[in-house]
Design an enzyme around this catalytic site. Structure first.
Site, PDB file in Angstrom:
ATOM      1  N   ARG A  13      -9.584  -3.354  20.367  1.00  0.00           N
ATOM      2  CA  ARG A  13     -10.214  -4.308  21.294  1.00  0.00           C
ATOM      3  C   ARG A  13      -9.192  -4.870  22.276  1.00  0.00           C
ATOM      4  NH1 ARG A  13     -12.784  -7.986  16.856  1.00  0.00           N
ATOM      5  NH2 ARG A  13     -13.313  -9.459  18.507  1.00  0.00           N
TER       6      ARG A  13
ATOM      7  N   ARG B  43     -16.570  -6.350  32.002  1.00  0.00           N
ATOM      8  CA  ARG B  43     -15.363  -5.916  31.295  1.00  0.00           C
ATOM      9  C   ARG B  43     -14.726  -4.695  31.942  1.00  0.00           C
ATOM     10  NH1 ARG B  43     -16.824  -8.315  26.004  1.00  0.00           N
ATOM     11  NH2 ARG B  43     -15.178  -7.888  24.521  1.00  0.00           N
TER      12      ARG B  43
ATOM     13  N   ARG C  22     -12.203 -16.490  11.707  1.00  0.00           N
ATOM     14  CA  ARG C  22     -13.464 -16.889  12.353  1.00  0.00           C
ATOM     15  C   ARG C  22     -14.685 -16.659  11.460  1.00  0.00           C
ATOM     16  NH1 ARG C  22     -14.982 -14.351  17.994  1.00  0.00           N
ATOM     17  NH2 ARG C  22     -14.360 -12.440  16.945  1.00  0.00           N
TER      18      ARG C  22
ATOM     19  N   ARG D 236     -17.733 -11.214  11.373  1.00  0.00           N
ATOM     20  CA  ARG D 236     -18.124 -10.057  12.178  1.00  0.00           C
ATOM     21  C   ARG D 236     -17.500  -8.769  11.663  1.00  0.00           C
ATOM     22  NH1 ARG D 236     -17.539 -11.819  18.356  1.00  0.00           N
ATOM     23  NH2 ARG D 236     -16.506  -9.809  18.449  1.00  0.00           N
TER      24      ARG D 236
HETATM   25  P1  AP5 Z   1     -14.313 -17.332  20.050  1.00  0.00           P
HETATM   26  O1  AP5 Z   1     -14.830 -18.441  20.883  1.00  0.00           O
HETATM   27  O2  AP5 Z   1     -15.244 -16.661  19.094  1.00  0.00           O
HETATM   28  O3  AP5 Z   1     -13.543 -16.261  20.964  1.00  0.00           O
HETATM   29  P2  AP5 Z   1     -14.108 -15.155  21.976  1.00  0.00           P
HETATM   30  O4  AP5 Z   1     -13.187 -15.101  23.136  1.00  0.00           O
HETATM   31  O5  AP5 Z   1     -15.558 -15.396  22.251  1.00  0.00           O
HETATM   32  O6  AP5 Z   1     -13.861 -13.882  21.077  1.00  0.00           O
HETATM   33  P3  AP5 Z   1     -14.747 -12.598  20.777  1.00  0.00           P
HETATM   34  O7  AP5 Z   1     -14.080 -11.912  19.617  1.00  0.00           O
HETATM   35  O8  AP5 Z   1     -16.190 -12.950  20.625  1.00  0.00           O
HETATM   36  O9  AP5 Z   1     -14.519 -11.785  22.041  1.00  0.00           O
HETATM   37  P4  AP5 Z   1     -14.701 -10.289  22.221  1.00  0.00           P
HETATM   38  O10 AP5 Z   1     -14.524 -10.176  23.669  1.00  0.00           O
HETATM   39  O11 AP5 Z   1     -13.850  -9.429  21.370  1.00  0.00           O
HETATM   40  O12 AP5 Z   1     -16.155 -10.041  21.602  1.00  0.00           O
HETATM   41  P5  AP5 Z   1     -17.575  -9.742  22.217  1.00  0.00           P
HETATM   42  O13 AP5 Z   1     -18.588 -10.291  21.310  1.00  0.00           O
HETATM   43  O14 AP5 Z   1     -17.625 -10.096  23.667  1.00  0.00           O
HETATM   44  O15 AP5 Z   1     -13.041 -17.908  19.249  1.00  0.00           O
HETATM   45  C1  AP5 Z   1     -12.347 -17.104  18.297  1.00  0.00           C
HETATM   46  C2  AP5 Z   1     -11.881 -17.983  17.113  1.00  0.00           C
HETATM   47  O16 AP5 Z   1     -10.879 -18.900  17.589  1.00  0.00           O
HETATM   48  C3  AP5 Z   1     -12.996 -18.859  16.520  1.00  0.00           C
HETATM   49  O17 AP5 Z   1     -12.789 -18.959  15.126  1.00  0.00           O
HETATM   50  C4  AP5 Z   1     -12.801 -20.233  17.203  1.00  0.00           C
HETATM   51  O18 AP5 Z   1     -13.245 -21.299  16.391  1.00  0.00           O
HETATM   52  C5  AP5 Z   1     -11.292 -20.260  17.400  1.00  0.00           C
HETATM   53  N1  AP5 Z   1     -10.879 -20.999  18.611  1.00  0.00           N
HETATM   54  C6  AP5 Z   1     -11.490 -20.984  19.841  1.00  0.00           C
HETATM   55  N2  AP5 Z   1     -10.792 -21.739  20.722  1.00  0.00           N
HETATM   56  C7  AP5 Z   1      -9.708 -22.226  20.036  1.00  0.00           C
HETATM   57  C8  AP5 Z   1      -8.604 -23.069  20.419  1.00  0.00           C
HETATM   58  N3  AP5 Z   1      -8.476 -23.550  21.660  1.00  0.00           N
HETATM   59  N4  AP5 Z   1      -7.671 -23.341  19.460  1.00  0.00           N
HETATM   60  C9  AP5 Z   1      -7.793 -22.859  18.198  1.00  0.00           C
HETATM   61  N5  AP5 Z   1      -8.814 -22.062  17.771  1.00  0.00           N
HETATM   62  C10 AP5 Z   1      -9.761 -21.753  18.691  1.00  0.00           C
HETATM   63  O19 AP5 Z   1     -17.604  -8.147  22.179  1.00  0.00           O
HETATM   64  C11 AP5 Z   1     -17.676  -7.438  20.953  1.00  0.00           C
HETATM   65  C12 AP5 Z   1     -17.834  -5.951  21.235  1.00  0.00           C
HETATM   66  O20 AP5 Z   1     -19.059  -5.702  21.940  1.00  0.00           O
HETATM   67  C13 AP5 Z   1     -16.762  -5.309  22.134  1.00  0.00           C
HETATM   68  O21 AP5 Z   1     -15.624  -4.931  21.382  1.00  0.00           O
HETATM   69  C14 AP5 Z   1     -17.531  -4.113  22.716  1.00  0.00           C
HETATM   70  O22 AP5 Z   1     -17.621  -3.059  21.777  1.00  0.00           O
HETATM   71  C15 AP5 Z   1     -18.917  -4.672  22.930  1.00  0.00           C
HETATM   72  N6  AP5 Z   1     -19.094  -5.283  24.270  1.00  0.00           N
HETATM   73  C16 AP5 Z   1     -19.380  -6.585  24.531  1.00  0.00           C
HETATM   74  N7  AP5 Z   1     -19.492  -6.795  25.854  1.00  0.00           N
HETATM   75  C17 AP5 Z   1     -19.254  -5.598  26.452  1.00  0.00           C
HETATM   76  C18 AP5 Z   1     -19.187  -5.185  27.813  1.00  0.00           C
HETATM   77  N8  AP5 Z   1     -19.385  -6.050  28.818  1.00  0.00           N
HETATM   78  N9  AP5 Z   1     -18.902  -3.880  28.066  1.00  0.00           N
HETATM   79  C19 AP5 Z   1     -18.709  -3.000  27.072  1.00  0.00           C
HETATM   80  N10 AP5 Z   1     -18.741  -3.332  25.757  1.00  0.00           N
HETATM   81  C20 AP5 Z   1     -19.011  -4.626  25.447  1.00  0.00           C
END
Ligand code: AP5
Ligand code: ZN
Length: 215
Positions: free
Chosen positions: A172, A88, A127, A161
Site C-alpha cells: 500500500r 489515487r 487500528r 481490517r
Molecule cells: P485512519 O484515519 O484510519 O487513516 P487513513 O488515512 O484513513 O488510513 P487508511 O488505511 O484507511 O487509508 P488507505 O488509504 O490505506 O485505505 P483505504 O480504505 O482508502 O487512521 C489510522 C489509525 O491512526 C487509526 O487507528 C487512527 O485512530 C489513528 N490516528 C489517526 N490520526 C492520528 C493522529 N493524528 N495521531 C495518532 N493516531 C492517529 O483503501 C483501502 C484499499 O482500497 C486500497 O489499498 C485499495 O486497494 C482500495 N482503494 C481505495 N480507494 C481506491 C482508489 N481511489 N483507487 C484504487 N484503489 C482504491
C-alpha cells in the site's frame, strides 16, 4: 466546498473526514469504504476487488471512478464533498475534475496529511473500527472506551481490517509513493495543495485542516 484528503495509508484521512462531516455538514466519499461494502455484499465486483485490496494494490480506475460517478450523480451534499482516498492516480484526478465540472462544481482544496512511514506502521497495526458506524479507534492513541461501547453510536462490535498487516501495508505504501504522490504536484500547480502536519494529535491536525480551508 469540495475537498480532497491526500496522504499515505494510516495518515488519518478517515479520522479527519469524519470530523469535517460533523463540523461542516459535508458528505464523506471514501472509495475504501465503498469497496469494502462491495466486497461484503458478495457482488461480482466485490469478488474482483477483494483479492486486490487484501494484497494492498490499487483497484482499477474504471471501478473506482464508476463508484464516485454514481455517488456524485445522486447529489444531496449541501455542504460539499470530502474525497477520502480518491483520487489515487492521475487518471482518477482528471476524471474527478471532469465529473465536478459536469455538475457545475469546483474543487476548493487538496489537503495533504503528512506522516512519517514508521508511524504509519504502528498506527495501522493498532487500528480498529466500529462495526456499526465506522468510527476509527486506536489501541494506543484512541482506545475503545472501557465499557466496550462506541462513543459515537454505542455499538459493541469492533473490527480489524483484512489489509492491516505488515505485508500488505508495504504494498500500500509503495502504491502511494508510485501512483498517488504525483497528485501532490498535480494539485500544487493548480494552486490547490495545502499541507498539514499529521504527526500532531488528532485535535491539532483538525485545527490545522480547518485553518488551511479557511485561509
Ligand atoms: P485512519 O484515519 O484510519 O487513516 P487513513 O488515512 O484513513 O488510513 P487508511 O488505511 O484507511 O487509508 P488507505 O488509504 O490505506 O485505505 P483505504 O480504505 O482508502 O487512521 C489510522 C489509525 O491512526 C487509526 O487507528 C487512527 O485512530 C489513528 N490516528 C489517526 N490520526 C492520528 C493522529 N493524528 N495521531 C495518532 N493516531 C492517529 O483503501 C483501502 C484499499 O482500497 C486500497 O489499498 C485499495 O486497494 C482500495 N482503494 C481505495 N480507494 C481506491 C482508489 N481511489 N483507487 C484504487 N484503489 C482504491
Ligand atoms: Zn460506532
Amino acid at each position: 466546498m469540495n475537498i480532497i484528503l491526500l496522504g499515505p495509508p494510516g495518515a488519518g484521512k478517515g479520522t479527519q473526514a469524519r470530523r469535517l462531516v460533523e463540523g461542516r455538514d459535508m458528505v464523506q466519499l471514501s472509495t475504501g469504504d465503498m469497496l469494502r461494502e462491495a466486497r461484503t455484499s458478495g457482488t461480482e465486483m466485490g469478488k474482483i476487488v477483494a483479492d486486490v485490496m487484501d494484497r494492498g494494490e490499487l483497484v482499477t480506475d474504471e471501478i473506482v471512478i464508476g463508484l464516485i460517478r454514481e455517488k456524485l450523480t445522486e447529489g444531496g451534499a449541501t455542504g460539499g464533498y470530502i474525497f477520502d482516498g480518491f483520487p489515487r492516480t492521475l487518471a482518477q484526478a482528471d476524471a474527478l475534475g471532469t465529473l465536478l465540472s459536469e455538475l457545475g462544481e469546483t474543487l476548493d482544496a487538496a489537503v495533504e496529511i503528512r506522516v512519517q512511514d514508521e508511524d504509519l506502521v504502528s498506527r495501522i497495526s493498532a487500528r480498529s473500527t466500529c462495526g456499526n458506524c465506522g468510527e476509527v479507534y486506536n489501541d494506543e492513541t484512541k482506545p475503545i472506551p472501557a465499557d466496550g461501547k462506541c462513543t459515537t453510536c454505542g455499538g459493541t462490535e469492533f473490527k480489524r481490517r483484512e489489509d492491516d498487516n505488515a505485508e500488505s501495508l508495504k504494498t500500500r505504501l509503495l502504491a502511494y509513493y508510485k501512483q498517488t504522490s504525483p497528485l501532490l504536484g498535480y494539485y500544487h500547480v493548480k494552486g490547490l495543495l495545502r499541507r498539514v502536519d499529521g504527526m500532531k494529535e488528532i485535535d491539532e491536525v483538525s485545527a490545522e485542516i480547518e485553518a488551511a480551508l479557511d485561509a
